[in-house]
Scaffold this motif. Structure first.
Motif, PDB file in Angstrom:
ATOM      1  N   LEU A   1      78.784  -1.253  60.245  1.00  0.00           N
ATOM      2  CA  LEU A   1      78.740  -1.008  61.694  1.00  0.00           C
ATOM      3  C   LEU A   1      79.370  -2.164  62.464  1.00  0.00           C
ATOM      4  CD1 LEU A   1      75.224   0.614  62.080  1.00  0.00           C
ATOM      5  CD2 LEU A   1      77.422   1.697  62.576  1.00  0.00           C
ATOM      6  N   MET A   2      79.050  -3.388  62.085  1.00  0.00           N
ATOM      7  CA  MET A   2      79.641  -4.541  62.778  1.00  0.00           C
ATOM      8  C   MET A   2      81.152  -4.577  62.579  1.00  0.00           C
ATOM      9  SD  MET A   2      77.431  -6.048  64.599  1.00  0.00           S
ATOM     10  CE  MET A   2      78.422  -7.482  65.017  1.00  0.00           C
ATOM     11  N   ASN A   3      81.615  -4.275  61.379  1.00  0.00           N
ATOM     12  CA  ASN A   3      83.062  -4.230  61.136  1.00  0.00           C
ATOM     13  C   ASN A   3      83.727  -3.148  61.973  1.00  0.00           C
ATOM     14  OD1 ASN A   3      82.898  -6.345  59.302  1.00  0.00           O
ATOM     15  ND2 ASN A   3      82.875  -5.006  57.507  1.00  0.00           N
ATOM     16  N   ALA A   4      83.045  -2.016  62.141  1.00  0.00           N
ATOM     17  CA  ALA A   4      83.599  -0.927  62.959  1.00  0.00           C
ATOM     18  C   ALA A   4      83.704  -1.368  64.414  1.00  0.00           C
ATOM     19  CB  ALA A   4      82.728   0.325  62.844  1.00  0.00           C
ATOM     20  N   LEU A   5      82.655  -2.017  64.919  1.00  0.00           N
ATOM     21  CA  LEU A   5      82.716  -2.520  66.296  1.00  0.00           C
ATOM     22  C   LEU A   5      83.880  -3.494  66.455  1.00  0.00           C
ATOM     23  CD1 LEU A   5      79.100  -3.349  67.533  1.00  0.00           C
ATOM     24  CD2 LEU A   5      80.696  -1.697  68.505  1.00  0.00           C
ATOM     25  N   GLU A   6      84.003  -4.420  65.530  1.00  0.00           N
ATOM     26  CA  GLU A   6      85.076  -5.416  65.620  1.00  0.00           C
ATOM     27  C   GLU A   6      86.453  -4.770  65.570  1.00  0.00           C
ATOM     28  OE1 GLU A   6      84.736  -9.226  63.549  1.00  0.00           O
ATOM     29  OE2 GLU A   6      82.707  -8.597  63.002  1.00  0.00           O
ATOM     30  N   SER A   7      86.616  -3.770  64.736  1.00  0.00           N
ATOM     31  CA  SER A   7      87.934  -3.121  64.651  1.00  0.00           C
ATOM     32  C   SER A   7      88.236  -2.301  65.903  1.00  0.00           C
ATOM     33  CB  SER A   7      88.048  -2.260  63.397  1.00  0.00           C
ATOM     34  OG  SER A   7      87.227  -1.119  63.479  1.00  0.00           O
ATOM     35  N   GLN A   8      87.188  -1.746  66.547  1.00  0.00           N
ATOM     36  CA  GLN A   8      87.389  -0.974  67.771  1.00  0.00           C
ATOM     37  C   GLN A   8      87.546  -1.862  69.005  1.00  0.00           C
ATOM     38  OE1 GLN A   8      84.374   2.087  68.146  1.00  0.00           O
ATOM     39  NE2 GLN A   8      84.687   2.771  66.039  1.00  0.00           N
ATOM     40  N   LEU A   9      87.142  -3.121  68.889  1.00  0.00           N
ATOM     41  CA  LEU A   9      87.188  -4.066  70.011  1.00  0.00           C
ATOM     42  C   LEU A   9      87.919  -5.342  69.587  1.00  0.00           C
ATOM     43  CD1 LEU A   9      83.435  -3.640  71.039  1.00  0.00           C
ATOM     44  CD2 LEU A   9      85.415  -2.577  72.157  1.00  0.00           C
ATOM     45  N   PRO A  10      89.186  -5.233  69.220  1.00  0.00           N
ATOM     46  CA  PRO A  10      89.888  -6.390  68.654  1.00  0.00           C
ATOM     47  C   PRO A  10      90.144  -7.529  69.642  1.00  0.00           C
ATOM     48  CG  PRO A  10      91.422  -4.605  69.048  1.00  0.00           C
ATOM     49  CD  PRO A  10      90.038  -4.056  69.309  1.00  0.00           C
ATOM     50  N   ASP A  11      90.009  -7.271  70.927  1.00  0.00           N
ATOM     51  CA  ASP A  11      90.297  -8.292  71.935  1.00  0.00           C
ATOM     52  C   ASP A  11      89.075  -9.121  72.332  1.00  0.00           C
ATOM     53  OD1 ASP A  11      89.242  -5.909  73.045  1.00  0.00           O
ATOM     54  OD2 ASP A  11      89.872  -6.538  75.037  1.00  0.00           O
ATOM     55  N   ILE A  12      87.918  -8.880  71.717  1.00  0.00           N
ATOM     56  CA  ILE A  12      86.715  -9.631  72.072  1.00  0.00           C
ATOM     57  C   ILE A  12      86.868 -11.082  71.616  1.00  0.00           C
ATOM     58  CG2 ILE A  12      84.233  -9.871  71.642  1.00  0.00           C
ATOM     59  CD1 ILE A  12      84.995  -7.559  73.540  1.00  0.00           C
ATOM     60  N   HIS A  13      86.584 -11.991  72.535  1.00  0.00           N
ATOM     61  CA  HIS A  13      86.756 -13.420  72.285  1.00  0.00           C
ATOM     62  C   HIS A  13      85.527 -14.053  71.638  1.00  0.00           C
ATOM     63  CE1 HIS A  13      87.487 -17.688  73.485  1.00  0.00           C
ATOM     64  NE2 HIS A  13      88.697 -17.348  73.089  1.00  0.00           N
ATOM     65  N   HIS A  14      84.339 -13.659  72.072  1.00  0.00           N
ATOM     66  CA  HIS A  14      83.081 -14.146  71.499  1.00  0.00           C
ATOM     67  C   HIS A  14      82.088 -12.990  71.415  1.00  0.00           C
ATOM     68  CE1 HIS A  14      83.665 -18.482  71.393  1.00  0.00           C
ATOM     69  NE2 HIS A  14      84.196 -18.421  72.594  1.00  0.00           N
ATOM     70  N   TRP A  15      81.268 -13.018  70.391  1.00  0.00           N
ATOM     71  CA  TRP A  15      80.199 -12.047  70.196  1.00  0.00           C
ATOM     72  C   TRP A  15      78.870 -12.766  70.373  1.00  0.00           C
ATOM     73  CZ3 TRP A  15      81.203  -6.910  68.687  1.00  0.00           C
ATOM     74  CH2 TRP A  15      82.554  -6.636  68.437  1.00  0.00           C
ATOM     75  N   HIS A  16      77.924 -12.156  71.100  1.00  0.00           N
ATOM     76  CA  HIS A  16      76.616 -12.751  71.361  1.00  0.00           C
ATOM     77  C   HIS A  16      75.518 -11.749  71.013  1.00  0.00           C
ATOM     78  CE1 HIS A  16      78.507 -15.902  73.825  1.00  0.00           C
ATOM     79  NE2 HIS A  16      79.282 -14.934  74.280  1.00  0.00           N
ATOM     80  N   LEU A  17      74.354 -12.265  70.660  1.00  0.00           N
ATOM     81  CA  LEU A  17      73.183 -11.428  70.437  1.00  0.00           C
ATOM     82  C   LEU A  17      71.943 -12.300  70.511  1.00  0.00           C
ATOM     83  CD1 LEU A  17      71.911 -11.892  67.302  1.00  0.00           C
ATOM     84  CD2 LEU A  17      74.118 -10.893  66.760  1.00  0.00           C
ATOM     85  N   VAL A  18      70.793 -11.647  70.664  1.00  0.00           N
ATOM     86  CA  VAL A  18      69.501 -12.325  70.625  1.00  0.00           C
ATOM     87  C   VAL A  18      68.722 -11.691  69.490  1.00  0.00           C
ATOM     88  CG1 VAL A  18      67.339 -12.748  71.864  1.00  0.00           C
ATOM     89  CG2 VAL A  18      69.522 -12.768  73.106  1.00  0.00           C
ATOM     90  N   THR A  19      68.152 -12.532  68.618  1.00  0.00           N
ATOM     91  CA  THR A  19      67.311 -12.028  67.538  1.00  0.00           C
ATOM     92  C   THR A  19      66.241 -13.058  67.215  1.00  0.00           C
ATOM     93  OG1 THR A  19      67.370 -10.862  65.413  1.00  0.00           O
ATOM     94  CG2 THR A  19      68.636 -12.916  65.547  1.00  0.00           C
ATOM     95  N   ALA A  20      65.279 -12.676  66.409  1.00  0.00           N
ATOM     96  CA  ALA A  20      64.182 -13.568  66.037  1.00  0.00           C
ATOM     97  C   ALA A  20      64.701 -14.700  65.149  1.00  0.00           C
ATOM     98  CB  ALA A  20      63.099 -12.784  65.313  1.00  0.00           C
TER      99      ALA A  20
END
Length: 144
Positions: free
Chosen positions: A97-116
Motif C-alpha cells: 500500500l505504501m509503495n502504491a501511494l508513493e508511485s501514485q504521488l511521485p512529487d511528494i517531497h516529505h511523508w509524515h505520520l503519527v504513530t505510537a
C-alpha cells in the motif's frame, strides 16, 4: 488489487477499520458509524488520496489514506491511516500500500505520520525509512 479509494468504499473500509483497531494490539472500541465518519472526514479533506487493497473476491484487506499539505513550493503528504486486516498482517500488504501511494504521488517531497512510540507500527514505518522527527513533537491537551 490496489485501487484508489472513493466514498463508495466507505462501508467496507469502516468494517476493516473496526476489525483492525478493535483487535490486539490496539484493543480500541470503534463502532462502524464512528469509523465511517472518521474515514469520510479524511476522504473529504482537500487533496486527500487513499488506496485500498482488495482480495480477488473484492474483500477490502487494507487501506492507506492521507492528504497533501503544501509547504513552501513543495507538497508533503500526511498519512492519516494505514491498516491491514488482522488476518492478513505481516504478509507485505502494508508495504504494498505504501509503495502504491508513493508511485501514485511521485512529487511528494516529505511523508509524515503519527504513530505510537516503541510499537510494532513504529518498527514497520522505520523499515520503510521513516524516522522520528528531529525537531517536531506531538503535543496533546485534554479539557480541564
Amino acid at each position: 488489487m490496489i485501487e484508489r479509494l472513493t466514498p463508495a468504499h466507505l462501508p467496507e473500509c469502516a468494517r476493516l477499520y473496526v476489525e483492525t483497531f478493535n483487535a490486539p494490539p490496539w484493543n480500541e472500541a470503534w463502532r462502524e458509524e464512528d469509523a465511517t465518519q472518521r474515514l469520510k472526514d479524511y476522504l473529504d479533506t482537500p487533496r486527500s488520496h487513499g488506496v485500498g487493497l482488495t482480495s480477488p473476491d473484492g474483500t477490502m484487506l487494507g487501506l492507506a489514506l492521507g492528504h497533501r499539505e503544501r509547504y513552501g513550493p513543495v507538497d508533503h503528504f500526511l498519512l492519516k491511516e494505514l491498516c491491514i486486516h488482522p488476518d492478513h498482517q505481516r504478509q507485505g500488504h502494508g508495504t504494498t500500500l505504501m509503495n502504491a501511494l508513493e508511485s501514485q504521488l511521485p512529487d511528494i517531497h516529505h511523508w509524515h505520520l503519527v504513530t505510537a512510540r516503541n510499537s510494532e507500527a513504529a518498527t514497520f514505518y522505520q523499515k520503510l525509512n521513516f524516522r522520528p522527527a528531529a525537531r517536531m513533537a506531538v503535543f496533546v491537551r485534554t479539557p480541564q
